[in-house]
Every structure is written in C-alpha cells, then in structure tokens.
Design a protein around this motif. Structure first.
Motif, PDB file in Angstrom:
ATOM      1  N   ARG A  83       0.827  -1.199   0.000  1.00 55.75           N
ATOM      2  CA  ARG A  83       0.000   0.000   0.000  1.00 55.75           C
ATOM      3  C   ARG A  83       0.868   1.259   0.000  1.00 55.75           C
ATOM      4  O   ARG A  83       1.966   1.264   0.563  1.00 55.75           O
ATOM      5  CB  ARG A  83      -0.931   0.033   1.221  1.00 55.75           C
ATOM      6  N   PHE A  85       0.437   5.770   0.261  1.00 52.87           N
ATOM      7  CA  PHE A  85      -0.426   6.875   0.674  1.00 52.87           C
ATOM      8  C   PHE A  85       0.074   8.144  -0.009  1.00 52.87           C
ATOM      9  O   PHE A  85       1.278   8.380  -0.107  1.00 52.87           O
ATOM     10  CB  PHE A  85      -0.386   7.038   2.195  1.00 52.87           C
ATOM     11  N   CYS A  95      -5.267   6.448  -0.320  1.00 47.97           N
ATOM     12  CA  CYS A  95      -4.521   5.201  -0.141  1.00 47.97           C
ATOM     13  C   CYS A  95      -4.758   4.320  -1.358  1.00 47.97           C
ATOM     14  O   CYS A  95      -5.896   4.204  -1.849  1.00 47.97           O
ATOM     15  CB  CYS A  95      -4.981   4.482   1.128  1.00 47.97           C
TER      16      CYS A  95
END
Length: 364
Positions: A83, A85, A95
């Motif tokens: 992930r 951001f 995100c």
C-alpha cells in the motif's frame, strides 16, 4: 562500523555509481522504493501516481492512477504491506493498493486539509499516518480506514515536512519560517521546539526558505533539519544547511554547511545504518549535488555534481542501493519554443545508484 575508516577507505567502500535509470516524460516530486524493493512509486506535478518495476535493466511503468485532482506532493510507502499513501495540492489524502500490476484505490479523503498537503509520513510500525499542510495544521490518521484521529495546531506557519521518531510514538514537523516542533503523536502535546530560523528570511515582500527536510537518527537521539540560509528572494541563493538537534540534551546543537550559495537548498536527508548521511541539494537550474557525510566529520567524504536538480532520496531495503529523483537540465522550462516549434517541458530521471562495485566483466 565506519568510525575508524580513512576518507580513502570510505570512498572505496561507498562511492556509488548509477546502476540504472528510470526515464520518464513527466516531472516527479518523489520516488520511493516499495517495502520489498521490487518496485518504485512516483508522484508528481501531472496529478498521477505511477508504479514501476525495477527488475529489468530499464525500469518499466506497469501501472498508473490519475485520480488526484492536483499536484501530488506527499508520498508514504507502507512498511510491510503493498500500500501507498498520497496527498495533493487540493487537500486530498488517498490510499492505493498495488497488486497484479494495478494501483487500486482503497480510500480517499477529499477534505483532509484546507489546502495543499505538502508531506505525509507513516509511522515505522505502520499504525499511524501523519499529514502536514499549508493550512498550518497537522493531522493523524488510521492508515487502514482513512479515518482522522486528531488535528493539532500551534505550528504558526505553513508546514512543509514531517517525520516520525523510530519509536512510532512521537513525530516532528518543520515549517516555512524555520520552526521545528517535536510532539507526542497521541495527545499532540509539544515536547520541545527547536530553532532553525536561520533557514528563513524575509526579502522585501517575499518569505524565503523554510525547513525543507526532516529526519531522525536511527537511534532516535538526534533530529536533523535541512534547508538553506537565504541571501535573497526571487532566484534564491543561499548556503545549504543541516541542523542537528540533540534530543538527549547531552551535547550542543550542530550546524553543517553542505556547499556554497549557488547550491541553495538541502532538499532531502536520509540516514544509512552504517553511520553516514545521504543528502541532496538543488536550487539553481541544472545544478545539484549528492553528498555522503559521516557523522562527526566537518565535510562530506563524497560529492557527486553530475546529477542535476536532485530533490529526493529513497534508500532500498537492502541498504546497498538508493534512488535519487532529479529534474532534467536545459528543459527550456521558461516556455520559449524550440526550433521545431514544439515545447518540451521538464522531466524527472530517477537514478538508481549502488554502492556495489561494477561487474569487472561488464566494465571490460
């Protein structure tokens, strides 16, 4: 460790060379390795997030997401999960999950801040995201859901940068006027303020400078703040500076100059676990430096002046490689048409460098 190395030994061990280059026709603000080092994520002025594979000799773009509405300036990569951001100039936090050669949205908050979110930082334990904004506030977030936890005030100026302490319970922010604030991440209580006002100046009606980069030492005992001592406004000239603030209060604060007034800003600082700092400077078009500096020395043991307009560093998880985000030189960025009548804007080569020596057979 390298404390007893001579300068010659340091250069022999750590003088880097370019291993490969990520070539693009866009201008990036930052490029970061993913947590496993298999990919690079870039963000920039074209309102996009891009995912690149670094396995080949020439890194290839394998995914793009163009959902942001403004410049994407903030980028944080999860320390253990696939992930990333991001934050943009419209005050949006987002995100994305990268998997199967795609960048899939997970959550997005279009009202995260009342203006440009200049920086993001994820706690080393991956449990809290902090955002720093032009609206002079700092917010903390649940990285799994995007839910706001707290908003803190009291900085007193546009906030340029944020960084986490290695313990994941405290963080620091730096602003446009050279204020550095160290806080408790849960309560927002200010633990200490540090004075880096030398990084700021008022030139006629123009505010110049500010804290461009912040990072903690790996042991958490020292906080480093980078910028420059501005001499003028307009096309800013100034001595690139790094301040080191002692959190244990066992020694005086230190001040390190990393060049001349034409080198201008220290844009980014990264700590290497072997005991030295990587720093990049830029300011004047076509000029940039990559410098390696052993803690305690008066000057860097290595300087590279061939990487133009350096503005970000990302250390690979293997600690033997790192990526430097640069901007092209001679891009005709003032808008004059080229001879063929076509305008070519700036673009950002991302150079992947290694401390390993070139393969002897390949060199021959």
């Amino acid at each position: 460790m390298i404390a007893d190395f001579s300068i010659e030994q340091l250069i022999e061990q750590y003088a880097p060379h370019i291993k490969k280059t990520l070539a693009a026709d866009r201008q990036f603000v930052k490029a970061e390795f993913t947590h496993d080092g298999s990919h690079i994520v870039t963000v920039g002025y074209d309102a996009s997030i891009r995912l690149w594979s670094t396995d080949l000799d020439e890194p290839q773009q394998i995914a793009i997401n163009e959902s942001p509405q403004g410049w994407v300036a903030g980028l944080a990569v999860h320390t253990a999960e696939a992930r990333v951001f991001t934050s943009d100039s419209f005050g949006t936090l987002s995100c994305f999950e990268y998997a199967n050669s795609m960048l899939q949205p997970v959550w997005s908050n279009t009202d995260a801040h009342g203006g440009w979110v200049r920086d993001l930082a994820l706690a080393p334990d991956g449990r809290t995201l902090v955002s720093a904004s032009r609206d002079q506030t700092i917010s903390t977030w649940d990285p799994n859901t995007g839910k706001r936890r707290n908003t803190f005030e009291g900085q007193g100026a546009d906030i340029y940068t944020a960084t986490w302490h290695p313990d994941s319970t405290t963080f620091a922010t730096g602003d446009a006027k050279g204020n550095v604030v160290y806080r408790n991440a849960t309560t927002g209580n200010i633990i200490k303020r540090f004075d880096a006002a030398e990084l700021f100046a008022v030139q006629r009606l123009q505010d110049v400078g500010g804290v461009q980069s912040l990072t903690f030492s790996l042991d958490g005992n020292t906080l480093y703040a980078g910028g420059c001592k501005p001499n003028n406004g307009g096309n800013v000239q100034g001595i690139p500076l790094v301040f080191s603030f002692d959190l244990t209060e066992n020694r005086p604060d230190q001040r390190l100059e990393l060049g001349t007034s034409s080198d201008v800003y220290v844009r980014n600082i990264t700590m290497h676990p072997d005991g030295f700092m990587l720093a990049v400077t830029n300011g004047n078009p076509g000029i940039g430096k990559l410098q390696l500096h052993r803690f305690g020395d008066e000057k860097p043991f290595y300087t590279n002046t061939k990487l133009m307009n350096c503005h970000h560093i990302s250390l690979h998880p293997n600690k033997r490689e790192f990526a430097v985000t640069t901007t092209s030189g001679g891009s005709n960025g003032n808008g004059r048409p080229l001879k063929d009548g076509k305008y070519i804007g700036s673009h950002s080569p991302v150079h992947i460098l290694t401390f390993d020596k070139p393969d002897q057979n390949q060199a021959n």
